[in-house]
Design an enzyme around this catalytic site. Structure first.
Site, short mmCIF file in Angstrom:
data_model
loop_
_atom_site.label_atom_id
_atom_site.label_comp_id
_atom_site.label_asym_id
_atom_site.label_seq_id
_atom_site.Cartn_x
_atom_site.Cartn_y
_atom_site.Cartn_z
N LYS A 100 0.82 -1.22 0.00
CA LYS A 100 0.00 0.00 0.00
C LYS A 100 0.85 1.27 0.00
CE LYS A 100 -3.76 -2.33 2.49
NZ LYS A 100 -4.45 -2.47 3.81
N TYR A 273 -2.65 -0.73 11.63
CA TYR A 273 -4.10 -0.86 11.82
C TYR A 273 -4.54 -0.34 13.17
CZ TYR A 273 -2.98 -3.72 7.82
OH TYR A 273 -2.47 -4.16 6.64
#
Length: 337
Positions: A100, A273
């Site tokens: 990402k 996260y």
């Protein structure tokens, strides 16, 4: 000058010399304790090897479930690109979400930061990586590190068909200086056949007008997650962003201080996260994990760290990998804070 004055003068010189020598010796001794060696990496790796027992290999993607839970690797690319390795450093695994940060770099390079972040936020989250977050409400992903934002980011890379994916693959090959890197066809097919949740995010964003293409764009996301590399490759990626997008061998083709800051800021607030806040407190470095068991870490202006151990904790981060990073950061006092 009388005899007594000479005596005191001599004593003063002796004391000053004594203090000077001992200060230098102390400083040198301290520096020696801070020197990175493969032995120091090996020691940290062995100390934390058994943490895999506390984790579980990701099996919601069937191909990932085949990884050896006991595999472990630790790599550091230090100043001037010097490489230190320990453990299963030749063991390949898939990038997964670590890809990402590469996609974000390319999308921002092509479209500009304002255009990309007009479609998503800079926000952190307390939700898992595959959470729909606020897609159903505001319609925009929280950040480019969660799956929804990452899928959108890849769709923003210019080009038809596989072209956006090939740009990501080429960039990973460039950063690692490893032209042999490729993606795992079996992992790609496994992700594509089971990625219904990601497919749901894709179509919600398409419904919201953020995505205009077809599922080829989603396939590119599945492919980028399936790129295979090693812990050393991850350390090189960490080094790249830590050093203003300059490669470990000094190649400055993509040097961009602001882009490196952007990517690292997203790594810091959302790269781990819902664990990112606690991770910022304990480790305090921009990092990006992947459910393949890897974590890439940037120590701004200094070095890159790459770890691998496929058994994941409840947040989807490598259990042994996290503890290796934590010990390394403490030993060498690397936290930004």
């Amino acid at each position: 000058m009388n005899k007594q004055s000479l005596l005191w003068s001599a004593k003063g010189i002796f004391i000053a010399a004594f203090l000077s020598v001992n200060t230098i010796t102390y400083a040198q001794k301290g520096a020696e304790n801070k020197i990175i060696t493969e032995k120091s990496l090996e020691s940290i790796l062995e100390k934390n090897r058994t943490y895999y027992i506390e984790g579980k290999v990701a099996d919601y993607i069937p191909e990932l479930g085949k990884m050896d839970a006991k595999a472990i690797a630790f790599s550091v690319v230090a100043k001037n690109g010097k490489i230190f390795n320990s453990g299963d450093v030749h063991k390949k695994f898939t990038m997964q979400s670590i890809s990402k940060i590469i996609a974000l770099m390319i999308a921002v390079n092509e479209r500009g930061e304002a255009d990309v972040f007009n479609k998503m936020g800079y926000f952190g989250t307390d939700r898992p990586f595959n959470h729909f977050s606020n897609l159903e409400t505001t319609g925009k992903p929280l950040n480019p590190m969660m799956n929804a934002g990452a899928i959108l980011t890849t769709s923003l890379i210019l080009g038809n068909g596989e072209k956006p994916f090939l740009k990501i693959l080429d960039m990973v090959r460039y950063i690692t200086k490893n032209p042999t890197l490729d993606y795992s066809k079996s992992v790609y097919e496994s992700e594509k056949s089971t990625g219904h949740r990601n497919r749901g995010m894709f179509y919600l964003m398409k419904n919201n007008g953020l995505i205009s293409g077809n599922e080829d764009q989603l396939d590119n996301y599945f492919r980028q997650c399936s790129i295979e590399l090693t812990a050393e490759d991850l350390a090189k990626i960490g080094y790249f962003f830590a050093n203003q997008c300059v490669r470990f061998d000094g190649d400055a083709t993509y040097k961009n201080k602001e882009l490196a800051r952007l990517v690292q800021s997203q790594m810091l607030i959302a790269g781990m996260y819902e664990f990112s806040g606690e991770y910022a407190r304990t480790v305090g470095l921009p990092s990006k994990s992947g459910v393949g068991g890897g974590i890439a870490v940037s120590v701004p202006g200094k070095m890159g760290i790459g770890v691998f151990s496929p058994a994941l904790d409840q947040h989807g981060n490598s259990s042994a990998g996290y503890h290796m990073i934590l010990d390394f950061v403490k030993q060498y006092d690397l936290s930004l804070f």
